[in-house]
Design an enzyme around this catalytic site. Structure first.
Site, PDB file in Angstrom:
ATOM      1  N   GLN A   1      -3.958-165.244 -68.464  1.00  0.00           N
ATOM      2  CA  GLN A   1      -4.648-163.964 -68.527  1.00  0.00           C
ATOM      3  C   GLN A   1      -4.270-163.202 -69.796  1.00  0.00           C
ATOM      4  O   GLN A   1      -4.833-162.155 -70.074  1.00  0.00           O
ATOM      5  CB  GLN A   1      -4.281-163.104 -67.312  1.00  0.00           C
TER       6      GLN A   1
ATOM      7  N   ARG B   1      -2.973-158.467 -58.068  1.00  0.00           N
ATOM      8  CA  ARG B   1      -4.098-157.533 -58.099  1.00  0.00           C
ATOM      9  C   ARG B   1      -3.650-156.083 -57.933  1.00  0.00           C
ATOM     10  O   ARG B   1      -4.186-155.336 -57.119  1.00  0.00           O
ATOM     11  CB  ARG B   1      -5.142-157.891 -57.049  1.00  0.00           C
ATOM     12  N   CYS B   2      -2.624-155.718 -58.708  1.00  0.00           N
ATOM     13  CA  CYS B   2      -2.253-154.315 -58.740  1.00  0.00           C
ATOM     14  C   CYS B   2      -1.533-154.045 -60.031  1.00  0.00           C
ATOM     15  O   CYS B   2      -1.104-154.957 -60.712  1.00  0.00           O
ATOM     16  CB  CYS B   2      -1.347-153.941 -57.568  1.00  0.00           C
TER      17      CYS B   2
ATOM     18  N   GLU C   1      -8.491-153.111 -59.068  1.00  0.00           N
ATOM     19  CA  GLU C   1      -7.438-153.319 -58.088  1.00  0.00           C
ATOM     20  C   GLU C   1      -7.367-152.243 -57.011  1.00  0.00           C
ATOM     21  O   GLU C   1      -6.596-152.368 -56.066  1.00  0.00           O
ATOM     22  CB  GLU C   1      -6.096-153.418 -58.826  1.00  0.00           C
TER      23      GLU C   1
END
Lengths: 291, 792
Positions: B221, B368-369, B738
């Site tokens: 990523q 996802r945060c 998120e």
């Protein structure tokens, strides 16, 4: 997916398949839908030297009712064929209810009834329904055909009574003695998960009296639990609330659950009791409405 | 005449995702799709035990398998000084075990062979002799004075503690508790989870000895950070390293860290002088790569009788596994945990945190945060729920009393964040109305008569998304800004590259929409490219919902630079001075004479064929954007559940999500992000966790044990929006990717807790599997900690 090396055969007749199994001396594995076998190959839990794929054998994908009401399910009948069967809904409510909750919709398009019974997973759905319905398996080997009653077929977890050179070609479910009623309930954390607990109940009804009650449980023991004896307390009786409760208690006592991450033994027993009670109550209500 | 922005796929258009053209046809190009000439395949042998000294490794049988080209052990790595590598949190991590293994699944050896089957076969022939040590599977065991020292490789390490850290005002918080009428306490565990993207991690390392260039195709990523890390770890010159992150099959934070497999494949390519492909299998991904959460909370709130929150105390105990490899900003030891309660007007707060080593997989990633914001908001909303109950106050009313009001912005939180905008009360009102809050009590009564228990849960939160600014946010010293480069071709078409990296978010679609909005070039005329460090400008990558807040802002800024140059060209073409030029979407015209104008495409052609004297030809530029602040989206999530008390099974009857993420570039994509996030929230609340037995065996090493919800279980979600533009973002956007994962879990859990309220149960820890809910109902006791994994 990187399984161990194996040889692969796709014979076009049962005779040919049996001959290959016979020659392989116990190192071959039959593949029908492959929905359990392929994951096991992937994880290398199973490393057979040879796979005998029976999908090319014609004439095994049937399920049909004989004139006397005997149900015959061929070795290549997929779960989905039963889920969407037009005959089964009326004739075999227990199987019909189970067909809709076997694994997930993707597995159901490919996996087979007979293959699932042979796999003898203690959490498998079909073995439980077969026991409740007093079914039998037709096996073909080098010495011809034989029939194995379900109570003798599942020997333990992932162990069945087939010899290494036999193929299960058909499941047979005898006709109901009276009106066939019943149901199948399963608790799972997610679709496709192994059952926390599931209950198959099959009733042959004579008016509002139970002529024969059959029951088996999955997920609550080291193998599929045969609860036919436990639920036989209903035989010859009507489905009154008291009788239902007695039957649910008897079946729950027959369960042999272990505490694990799906729940405590006591919880699983409670689920069995609740599910037996719900299936029986639902049948009783339907019969009342009909009457 | 100005263009119709929606028709050219500009801001606000629910434009179909252009990347889906290839994804839905099976034409995506993922790492595993790439085949290089002469490529070899690598398989990693992992430790079957959690804690053991390696006595010996015998690789001789593996070398003899036909087709095996190389077998690597920790000694091979050590001989190149690559047995250990730095982590993103200033710790060290074993690339391959040399002294001992510290978690089940740790890399012990690798085989490089002609095909992956051979590599896997040969791995099974490696014999490792282990001397087992007692495993530590939670931070409480780690604290025991006789606990074995996990990190005996570190000279200064005398216990299993990684850090003590604190933030906030202790004295002021202590005073608040002295003044409190009621103190509400709650202990919680946020279980270990795993991002589990559908595509696992993998790489193809291709070292060319002739040119000295190393090309690595990699599931990352953050390709630019990886290039920097490889330059440091492998001591290769940075210009000779090219990292290519092709299509990614999801990331969710899992693909931020540097994993041993990448490094081993690089060394394997250097040693074999052939390209080496490594594709992790599912179990490898679940047991060895960056997990999420695994934090315990002791929370306390000081409350006044009228409902006002006076102060908050939080103490977190976190389990980081064998190496402290969290990907997070350098200043903060437990991520942005101190963003908790940012939505509430609270005078005093104090957070203390302790981190521990255990014999579990490392790498507490942001699943996802934005750096442990998920835990912060879950703890916050569970504490708020308990506090309202302790005061006997209505859940919605208690929030309204304490939420930051619209006229209080900019608002400095007790932990020091600056929130800048929002309409918190309005969002909550929209949600309450949508779910029918006013008639719920009556509904609950009626359900009781049917033998069912109804519950309604609320979760309201704002969270810090879009790191940096670079003053406060860096990862191992690399500042958190981002970039965009735009080249407009002669015919008015364009290519845009950014330092972010899409992994399903739809950058190829939305970035083009921002350019369309700024320049009037139809979105279909713009190609977006990311992920190749040789072509894309430097950026920090995509995670923490930072793409739109940072790279997206850079896209707007570079477009404005292009427009500024095009304006000069327009003046030249229209033979007027620049001051007399007006802009409307897609064209410049002469002030007072709208008929007389040139399009942006006319300007592009002129940039290459007819520039004014003294002007450089061409129409391209880049922008590096360092945001002045984080962005602060707000969400109100309300959930209504029905529990079957005989089984503990709960169903979601209704879920209402009101998101304020500022201006929405592509509403369809935003809605998709929210739906996906709520699905993950539901997963964690209901079924998802990775736990360990007392021997340190990972329970959750495959998708039969680690559950991802399917469309079958996942409830429907009703989405609403409120728009409060971000005051500092060039197009008013805030992060959103998120929000739902962060704010969602508490809505589900609070709903179930609300249904259990009459039993006196204050808490059931996630996942709320039916057996745990049933147990709480039966006993009236809290159900805490991870579920048991072994029989009694």
């Amino acid at each position: 997916m990187y399984p161990s090396r194996f040889d692969y055969d796709a014979p076009s007749s049962i005779g040919e398949a049996v001959a290959i199994l016979d020659r392989s001396g116990g190192e071959a594995k039959v593949m029908a839908g492959g929905q359990s076998l392929i994951p096991m190959l992937k994880l290398r839990f199973a490393s057979p030297e040879r796979i005998v794929d029976i999908n090319n054998i014609p004439g095994l994908d049937y399920h049909r009712l004989d004139a006397d009401g005997t149900l015959r399910i061929g070795a290549l009948c997929r779960h989905e064929d039963l889920e969407f069967s037009e005959t089964l809904a009326e004739s075999h409510p227990t199987l019909y209810a189970a067909a809709a909750v076997v694994a997930d919709p993707i597995v159901r398009t490919r996996g087979t009834f007979v293959g699932s019974v042979c796999h003898a997973d203690p959490q498998g759905d079909w073995a439980a329904t077969m026991i409740a319905l007093d079914g039998r398996i037709v096996a073909v080997g080098p010495n011809g055909r034989r029939e194995i009653p379900m109570k003798d077929f599942v020997l333990g977890p992932f162990t069945n009574a087939l010899a290494y050179n036999e193929i299960a070609v058909e499941a047979v479910i005898p006709p109901a003695k009276g009106k066939a009623r019943g149901g199948y309930l399963k608790l799972e954390r997610r679709i496709g998960d192994f059952a926390t607990a599931s209950v198959a109940v099959a009733l042959d009804m004579d008016g509002d009296v139970v002529r024969r009650a059959g029951c088996a449980l999955a997920g609550v023991g080291g193998k599929t639990i045969d609860a036919n004896a436990a639920i036989s307390v209903l035989n010859g009786k009507p489905l009154t609330p008291d009788n239902i409760e007695a039957a649910a208690d008897a079946v729950a006592a027959a369960a042999d659950p272990r505490t694990d991450h799906r729940g405590s033994a006591a919880y699983k027993r409670q689920i069995v009791k609740t599910f037996v009670s719900r299936i029986l109550t639902s049948v009783a209500r339907t019969e009342q409405k009909a009457a | 005449m100005a263009l119709d922005e929606l028709k050219i796929g500009g801001m606000g258009a629910s434009r179909r995702r252009v990347e889906d053209n290839r994804f839905i046809r099976g034409k995506g190009r993922y790492v595993d799709d790439i085949v290089l000439p002469g490529m070899l395949h690598m398989e990693i042998l992992r430790s079957p035990v959690a804690h053991a000294r390696i006595k010996s490794i015998d690789t001789s049988a593996a070398w003899e398998v036909p087709g095996v080209r190389l077998v690597i052990t920790g000694d091979t790595m050590a001989s190149r000084n690559l047995a250990w590598m730095p982590t993103l949190s200033y710790d060290t991590q074993a690339v391959m075990a040399t002294d001992k293994v510290r978690f089940q699944g740790q890399e012990v050896a690798a085989v490089i062979a002609d095909d992956p089957y051979i590599a896997k076969d040969a791995c099974s022939k490696i014999v490792v002799e282990y001397e087992q040590l007692p495993p530590i599977v939670n931070p409480f065991q780690a604290q025991s004075p006789d606990a074995p020292l996990i990190r005996d490789d570190k000279e200064t390490q005398t216990s299993n503690k990684i850090f003590d850290w604190e933030i906030g005002d202790k004295a002021a918080t202590d005073r608040a508790f002295e003044e409190a009428d009621v103190v509400s306490k709650l202990e919680l565990h946020y279980p270990r989870s795993h991002p589990s993207p559908l595509e696992t991690c993998g790489s193809i390392a291709d070292y060319d000895r002739a040119t000295g260039k190393l090309t690595v195709y990699m599931t990352t990523q953050a390709p630019h950070i990886i290039r920097a890390a490889v330059a440091m770890v492998a001591e290769l010159p940075e210009q000779m390293i090219r990292i290519v992150s092709p299509d990614l099959g999801g990331g969710f934070g899992n693909k931020v860290p540097v994993y041993p497999g990448y490094v081993i494949s690089i060394l394997a390519s250097i040693l074999t002088e052939r390209p080496v492909k490594w594709i992790e299998d599912r179990s490898g991904n679940l047991i060895s790569t960056g997990f999420g959460r695994d934090v315990y909370l002791q929370g306390e709130m000081a409350l006044r009788k009228d409902g006002k929150i006076l102060g908050v105390r939080m103490h977190t105990i976190s389990d980081h596994g064998a190496f402290y490899a969290d990907a997070q900003p350098t200043k903060f030891k437990i991520g942005l945990m101190h963003s908790a309660f940012a939505a509430y007007d609270i005078p005093a707060a104090h957070l203390t945190s302790e981190g521990w080593y255990t014999n579990k997989a490392p790498g507490g990633v942001a699943y996802r945060c934005s750096f442990r914001v998920t835990e912060a908001m879950f703890f916050q909303e569970r504490m708020i729920h308990a506090a309202a109950n302790d005061l006997g106050m209505d859940q919605a009313e208690f929030r309204k009393v304490n939420l930051v009001k619209d006229d209080m912005f900019p608002y400095r939180t007790a932990f020091g964040f600056l929130t800048d905008s929002g309409q918190y009360g309005k969002c909550l009102d929209v949600a309450l109305e949508a779910i029918g809050y006013s008639t719920f009590k009556q509904e609950q009564e009626e359900a009781r008569k049917r033998g069912k228990l109804l519950g309604l849960g609320i979760s309201t939160m704002t969270e810090p998304l879009g790191a940096g600014n670079s003053r406060e946010y860096d990862i191992i010293g690399i500042k958190m800004f981002d970039s965009a480069e735009l080249r407009v071709h002669m015919t008015g078409k364009a290519i845009l590259r950014t330092g972010a990296k899409t992994q399903g978010q739809g950058h190829e679609t939305t970035w083009a929409q921002i350019v369309a909005h700024e320049l009037g070039i139809p979105a279909d005329d713009i190609v977006v490219e990311e992920g190749d460090t040789d072509t894309a400008p430097f950026g920090m990558g995509t995670y923490a919902s930072r793409s739109t807040p940072v790279a997206g802002a850079a896209v707007a800024m570079v477009s404005r630079k292009i427009r500024a140059k095009a304006r000069k060209i327009a003046a030249h073409l229209l033979e007027v001075s620049e001051e007399d030029i007006e802009w409307e979407l897609g064209r410049f015209y002469v002030r007072g004479n709208n008929e007389r104008g040139v399009t942006i495409q006319d300007c592009a052609l002129a940039a290459y064929s007819n520039v004014p004297d003294g002007m450089e030809p061409g129409l391209e530029n880049n922008a590096y954007y360092d945001p002045p602040n984080l962005t602060w989206p707000f969400a109100a999530y309300l959930c209504k559940v029905e529990i079957d008390p005989q089984t503990g099974v709960w169903d979601v009857l209704n879920f209402v999500a009101v998101d304020d993420c500022g201006v929405r570039i592509n509403p369809m994509i935003v809605e998709g992000q929210i739906m996906g996030g709520l699905t993950e929230a539901y997963a964690m609340a209901s079924m998802q966790y990775i736990t360990f037995d007392e021997e340190g065996n990972c329970i959750g090493s495959n998708f039969m044990d680690y559950l991802l919800p399917t469309s079958w279980e996942t409830p429907g979600f009703e989405l609403h929006e409120v728009v409060t533009p971000c005051p500092h973002h060039p197009i008013g956007a805030k992060g959103v990717g998120e929000c739902a994962t962060v704010g969602g879990p508490a809505a589900f859990v609070n709903a179930v807790m609300n249904a259990l309220e009459h039993t006196g149960v204050r808490n059931v820890d996630m996942p709320l599997m039916p057996n745990r809910v049933y147990e709480a109902l039966q006993t009236g006791q809290d159900v805490s900690g991870a579920p048991p994994v072994k029989g009694e």
